[in-house]
Write a protein that holds these residues in place. Structure first.
Motif, PDB file in Angstrom:
ATOM      1  N   UNK A 189      44.554  35.621  51.699  1.00  0.00           N
ATOM      2  CA  UNK A 189      43.641  34.590  51.195  1.00  0.00           C
ATOM      3  C   UNK A 189      43.915  33.191  51.728  1.00  0.00           C
ATOM      4  N   UNK A 190      44.865  33.017  52.658  1.00  0.00           N
ATOM      5  CA  UNK A 190      45.126  31.713  53.247  1.00  0.00           C
ATOM      6  C   UNK A 190      45.325  31.888  54.749  1.00  0.00           C
ATOM      7  N   UNK A 242      39.145  31.367  45.359  1.00  0.00           N
ATOM      8  CA  UNK A 242      38.032  30.548  44.861  1.00  0.00           C
ATOM      9  C   UNK A 242      37.529  31.076  43.523  1.00  0.00           C
ATOM     10  N   UNK A 243      37.380  32.385  43.419  1.00  0.00           N
ATOM     11  CA  UNK A 243      36.881  32.975  42.170  1.00  0.00           C
ATOM     12  C   UNK A 243      37.853  32.749  41.017  1.00  0.00           C
ATOM     13  N   UNK A 244      39.159  32.868  41.307  1.00  0.00           N
ATOM     14  CA  UNK A 244      40.149  32.627  40.265  1.00  0.00           C
ATOM     15  C   UNK A 244      40.097  31.177  39.792  1.00  0.00           C
ATOM     16  N   UNK A 256      32.218  32.760  34.828  1.00  0.00           N
ATOM     17  CA  UNK A 256      31.605  31.877  35.827  1.00  0.00           C
ATOM     18  C   UNK A 256      31.006  32.683  36.970  1.00  0.00           C
ATOM     19  N   UNK A 257      29.835  32.259  37.429  1.00  0.00           N
ATOM     20  CA  UNK A 257      29.203  32.888  38.585  1.00  0.00           C
ATOM     21  C   UNK A 257      29.948  32.494  39.856  1.00  0.00           C
ATOM     22  N   UNK A 258      29.777  33.258  40.955  1.00  0.00           N
ATOM     23  CA  UNK A 258      30.352  32.848  42.242  1.00  0.00           C
ATOM     24  C   UNK A 258      29.884  31.440  42.607  1.00  0.00           C
ATOM     25  N   UNK A 314      41.451  24.898  42.928  1.00  0.00           N
ATOM     26  CA  UNK A 314      41.073  24.301  41.642  1.00  0.00           C
ATOM     27  C   UNK A 314      40.497  22.903  41.860  1.00  0.00           C
ATOM     28  N   UNK A 315      41.134  22.124  42.714  1.00  0.00           N
ATOM     29  CA  UNK A 315      40.640  20.764  42.988  1.00  0.00           C
ATOM     30  C   UNK A 315      39.247  20.803  43.609  1.00  0.00           C
ATOM     31  N   UNK A 316      39.016  21.735  44.530  1.00  0.00           N
ATOM     32  CA  UNK A 316      37.691  21.841  45.159  1.00  0.00           C
ATOM     33  C   UNK A 316      36.626  22.200  44.129  1.00  0.00           C
ATOM     34  N   UNK A 317      36.948  23.113  43.218  1.00  0.00           N
ATOM     35  CA  UNK A 317      35.984  23.492  42.178  1.00  0.00           C
ATOM     36  C   UNK A 317      35.696  22.307  41.268  1.00  0.00           C
TER      37      UNK A 317
END
Length: 289
Positions: free
Chosen positions: A20-21, A107-109, A119-121, A166-169
């Motif tokens: 994932x990275x 991202x989903x987490x 939460x939706x995608x 988390x910051x991006x969300x």
């Protein structure tokens, strides 16, 4: 991005694979001819490590939008459509950037943590040439962990990536595009397909084979590939052939017949016809120029 960007990839020390990275580093010179950037489902962060440049972007067929960027600025790309970009570096300084892809599970987490379990995608706003001190801090910590540490910790790096997600969300969520994800092509599938195309330039084009590589039906593969690149699979295959042919014509002394054979054209006249249609001049004129 290794298939798209004309810059020089910077070699990273051998590191354990991280789920994932994905991190890449590039050193760029000015590029006048626009490059086509595909639309994929994973968000991409580009962080300027050194130098300055004028970066221009546009939707296919649209107007150019320019950004002046320097060390510490970032781009966030989560576009639903392919787009074009070009840039002009300032001065003689190297223009170096770091690319970071974040996988969808991260991202989903983060979305569940910030927005709730149901939460939706989510997708993000497209940001060009902005500054964000928290993003800079987290990316610098990731850079140090991946590059400077003799024994990087996957746990520490994954924690930094989680904090970044988390910051991006929290700060860059696009509330109007949550339904797009199912229609986008995953980056690893696009990479596998392009690698298969590149390895088989001398062979006949086979939509069925490429669809199997992508693990999709031919119909869905064709639709999603065009959404990602702006070209049909067959058009993109021809573009790869012509790119290889241009390289051989300029960098080798091989005959035009041999060049045509290597990129799949047994008929010299057919090769010349396709080359002129795609490039604008015949192979012999291209070599002379």
């Amino acid at each position: 991005m290794l298939h798209y960007l004309p810059g020089t990839p910077q070699t990273l020390p051998p590191r354990p694979q991280m789920q994932d990275v994905v991190m890449l580093r590039f050193s760029h010179q000015s590029i006048v001819e626009p490059i086509l950037v595909p639309a994929v489902v994973e968000p991409l962060l580009v962080w300027v490590l050194a130098g300055a440049a004028r970066v221009e972007e546009r939707a296919l067929g649209g107007q150019w939008v320019a950004s002046e960027v320097k060390t510490g600025d970032f781009f966030l790309t989560n576009t639903g459509e392919p787009y074009e970009m070009r840039w002009q570096t300032h001065g003689c300084d190297a223009f170096e950037v770091m690319h970071l892809y974040l996988g969808l599970p991260l991202i989903d987490q983060a979305a569940r943590e910030v927005l709730g379990e149901h939460a939706d995608p989510v997708t993000f706003l497209d940001v060009s040439g902005a500054r964000d001190e928290r993003i800079s801090f987290l990316l610098e910590q990731l850079r140090q962990e991946f590059i400077d540490e003799r024994q990087p910790s996957p746990l520490f790096a994954h924690s930094l990536a989680q904090a970044l997600a988390v910051h991006l969300v929290r700060r860059y969520l696009d509330p109007n595009r949550s339904a797009r994800r199912s229609n986008a092509l995953q980056a690893y599938k696009l990479r596998r397909v392009i690698e298969a195309m590149t390895e088989g330039l001398a062979a006949d084009f086979s939509l069925a084979n490429l669809a199997r590589v992508a693990q999709l039906s031919e119909y869905h593969f064709s639709r999603m590939f065009k959404r990602a690149t702006g070209l049909s699979p067959s058009q993109y295959f021809i573009r790869l052939r012509m790119s290889r042919a241009r390289h051989l014509l300029l960098e080798t002394d091989r005959s035009i017949i041999d060049v045509g054979l290597e990129v799949g054209y047994s008929s010299p006249s057919h090769f010349s016809q396709v080359f002129r249609r795609e490039v604008g001049v015949t192979p012999s004129a291209y070599r002379r120029a």
